[in-house]
Design an enzyme around this catalytic site. Structure first.
Site, PDB file in Angstrom:
ATOM      1  N   LYS A 101      52.119 -10.059  20.583  1.00 48.85           N
ATOM      2  CA  LYS A 101      52.060 -11.518  20.618  1.00 48.85           C
ATOM      3  C   LYS A 101      53.485 -12.065  20.688  1.00 48.85           C
ATOM      4  CE  LYS A 101      50.018 -15.325  17.895  1.00 48.85           C
ATOM      5  NZ  LYS A 101      49.214 -15.617  16.682  1.00 48.85           N
ATOM      6  N   SER A 191      45.198 -18.543  17.926  1.00 48.53           N
ATOM      7  CA  SER A 191      46.539 -18.447  18.493  1.00 48.53           C
ATOM      8  C   SER A 191      46.865 -17.069  19.057  1.00 48.53           C
ATOM      9  CB  SER A 191      47.586 -18.856  17.458  1.00 48.53           C
ATOM     10  OG  SER A 191      47.833 -17.861  16.509  1.00 48.53           O
ATOM     11  N   SER A 215      43.606 -16.690  13.191  1.00 49.85           N
ATOM     12  CA  SER A 215      44.206 -16.444  14.501  1.00 49.85           C
ATOM     13  C   SER A 215      44.058 -15.020  15.013  1.00 49.85           C
ATOM     14  CB  SER A 215      45.685 -16.836  14.489  1.00 49.85           C
ATOM     15  OG  SER A 215      45.809 -18.235  14.368  1.00 49.85           O
TER      16      SER A 215
END
Length: 546
Positions: A101, A191, A215
């Protein structure tokens, strides 16, 4: 022999394709890929090249999933150095491509941006601790995954998977966008959406995401994946661009429970740079004890008491298809020998204590709720300024951005590109002192723990003598996250349609096993038993082998 060069993320990458790929990359578990590498049926260069080809075909072209913000320009070079290294006990990830990420720092030529135009080109002084662990285990860092900008703490009602730098991530099971604003009809999740979509679409062997509250769990649920949202302190956060240290954690995103356990073995390590890891407790091997009969005799709490419908916040408002899926999942657990305990969660546990939220006016120009008041957690807004300023001071390089105030100013000066959905949360965070000295912050944090942990998960599990709590999808994300407790998500099946009545293709819904601090091993064993009995994961349609 080599294929023609492929252009990805503005860089030319040459993808090698020999020897022939002997596994189904679109759906292969990481453990199967490791076995192919260990047996010599595959090498790291061919594997990395094949994933790059799939990214070109499906992420940059075709459905344009937009899950990968940027490829690592050194990925093939790293893979080439690992061609003769086989996965082993010492290096279990040797040659295996992993996406990160884009809030996880790498001290290489890649930037770390949190999806923000303000941090475009920003790099890091060093690898995050978990990146060092992945490299030591032999992983090929394939690139950075797109995400919801600043982990969904920039703007009210920002669409899941959107960032001003990376654009909009799409759900691979239902990639259609609404015509008016280009917002997905079916969300790709929270996210860590890019990390999840990339794994679901077969663009990498596995990925690493992060969670503060949902998330990891939301995108895993909506993309048919397994994830572990660990106990806060199991995995170091050093070098991860923060939201709120009280709840932040990283976690693996995989196609199987065994793969998640393998990655957790690598990631769970003490770190002097993260004091939360000093209390860490973990087994020697998270894969030990993964067995089909692990559910036998377990007491599983289902927070849904038909005699107490007004207090049924987790199951009571499920759409019919989701309710049917969860009923089938509960029946499967009973068939596996679990004792199902139906009892609503204590109200004090899920409503939260006084002073735990903060009123923020919604000025998002595209929000249906513009002009109303949102109520984000106090802890998030106060810790955001404190923690982000420290990251920018101690980790960020190659950028003039040094504080959250600099980001707010940059966004305002570039509003046409940077503020499609506003920055109301950042404006509220900037009004705090930034040193966590405020009485209201300390009170809110204490009340979060009192409600979610003492009066919530602890009270519920103690009263009913539970091994785990079963939540539909990511419905239990908030209470477990505020308590700092672990959750393990596993695919539960498929549903369709939206809450406002739109028809959609089938897309996944997961089931979550949540438990006490440091109970990841137990939760993985329960999730594995359910996974093996139900076998609910199916890859997205329309993304076949190249």
């Amino acid at each position: 022999m080599k294929t023609p060069s492929r252009r990805a993320a503005g860089r030319v990458v040459t993808a090698a394709v020999e020897p022939a790929i002997s596994v189904k990359l679109e759906d292969a578990p990481m453990s199967e890929i490791a076995h192919a590498l260990a047996s010599g049926r595959l090498n790291a260069t061919a594997l990395t090249g094949a994933y790059i080809a799939r990214i070109e075909a499906y992420d940059r072209n075709g459905p344009v999933l937009n899950a990968v913000r940027a490829l690592n320009p050194d990925a093939l070079s790293i893979a080439g150095k690992l061609d003769e290294t086989k996965p082993s006990a010492k290096q279990p990830l040797a040659g295996i491509p992993i996406l990160l990420k884009d809030n996880i720092a790498t001290g290489d030529r890649q930037s770390t941006t949190a999806g923000s135009l303000a941090l475009e080109g920003a790099r890091a002084r060093d690898d995050a601790t978990i990146v060092k662990l992945l490299r030591d285990a032999g992983a090929v860092i394939l690139g950075k995954a797109n995400l919801m900008e600043f982990a969904n703490m920039l703007a009210i009602d920002m669409p899941a998977g959107y960032s001003s730098l990376g654009g909009q991530v799409k759900n691979p099971y239902a990639p259609a966008l609404m015509n008016d604003h280009g917002i997905p009809v079916v969300s790709p999740g929270g996210s860590s959406s890019g990390s999840a979509v990339a794994v679901a679409a077969g663009l990498c062997a596995a990925s690493i995401g992060t969670e503060t509250s949902g998330s990891l769990l939301h995108p895993a649920s909506l993309n048919g994946l397994v994830t572990v949202k660990p106990t806060v302190g199991l995995i170091s956060r050093a070098g991860i661009l923060p939201l709120a240290h009280s709840q932040d954690t990283a976690g693996p995103m995989t196609r199987t429970v065994r793969d998640a356990a393998i990655l957790l073995n690598v990631l769970a390590a003490g770190d002097p740079l993260d004091p939360a890891t000093q209390e860490q407790r973990r087994p020697a091997d998270y894969t030990a004890g993964l067995a089909r009969d692990a559910m036998k005799g377990a007491r599983i709490g289902v927070p849904s008491d038909p005699a107490d419908p007004l207090n049924d916040c987790y199951y009571g408002k499920l759409p019919p298809k989701s309710a049917k899926l969860m009923a089938e999942a509960i029946k499967a657990l009973e068939d596996l020998g679990a004792a199902i305990v139906r009892a609503s969660m204590p109200t004090a546990g899920w409503i939260g204590g006084p002073g735990t939220t903060m009123a923020v006016l919604n000025r998002n120009p595209l929000s249906e709720h513009k002009g109303t008041v949102a109520r984000p957690p106090v802890v998030f807004l106060y810790e955001l300024k404190h923690d982000l300023n420290l990251y920018l001071r101690d980790w960020a390089t190659n950028t003039d951005i040094k504080t959250i105030a600099d980001i707010v100013a940059f966004n305002a000066a570039n509003a046409d590109k940077a503020l499609r959905f506003g920055q109301d949360y950042f404006l509220a965070a900037e009004l705090t002192r930034g040193d966590l000295s405020e009485r209201e912050y300390k009170s809110a944090r204490a009340m979060d723990l009192l409600s979610a942990r003492t009066r919530g998960m602890d009270a519920y599990m103690n009263q009913h003598k539970l091994d785990a709590v079963l939540f539909p999808g990511a419905g239990g994300a908030m209470i477990a996250a505020r308590a700092g407790y672990p959750s393990v998500m596993v695919p539960g099946g498929f549903v369709s349609g939206t809450t406002d009545g739109k028809d959609t293709p089938d897309y996944p819904l997961g089931v979550t096993f949540a438990g006490r601090a440091w109970s990841e091993h137990k939760l993985l064993r329960l999730a594995y038993a359910y996974e093996q009995a139900s076998n609910m994961r199916k890859p997205p349609p329309g993304l076949p082998a190249l």
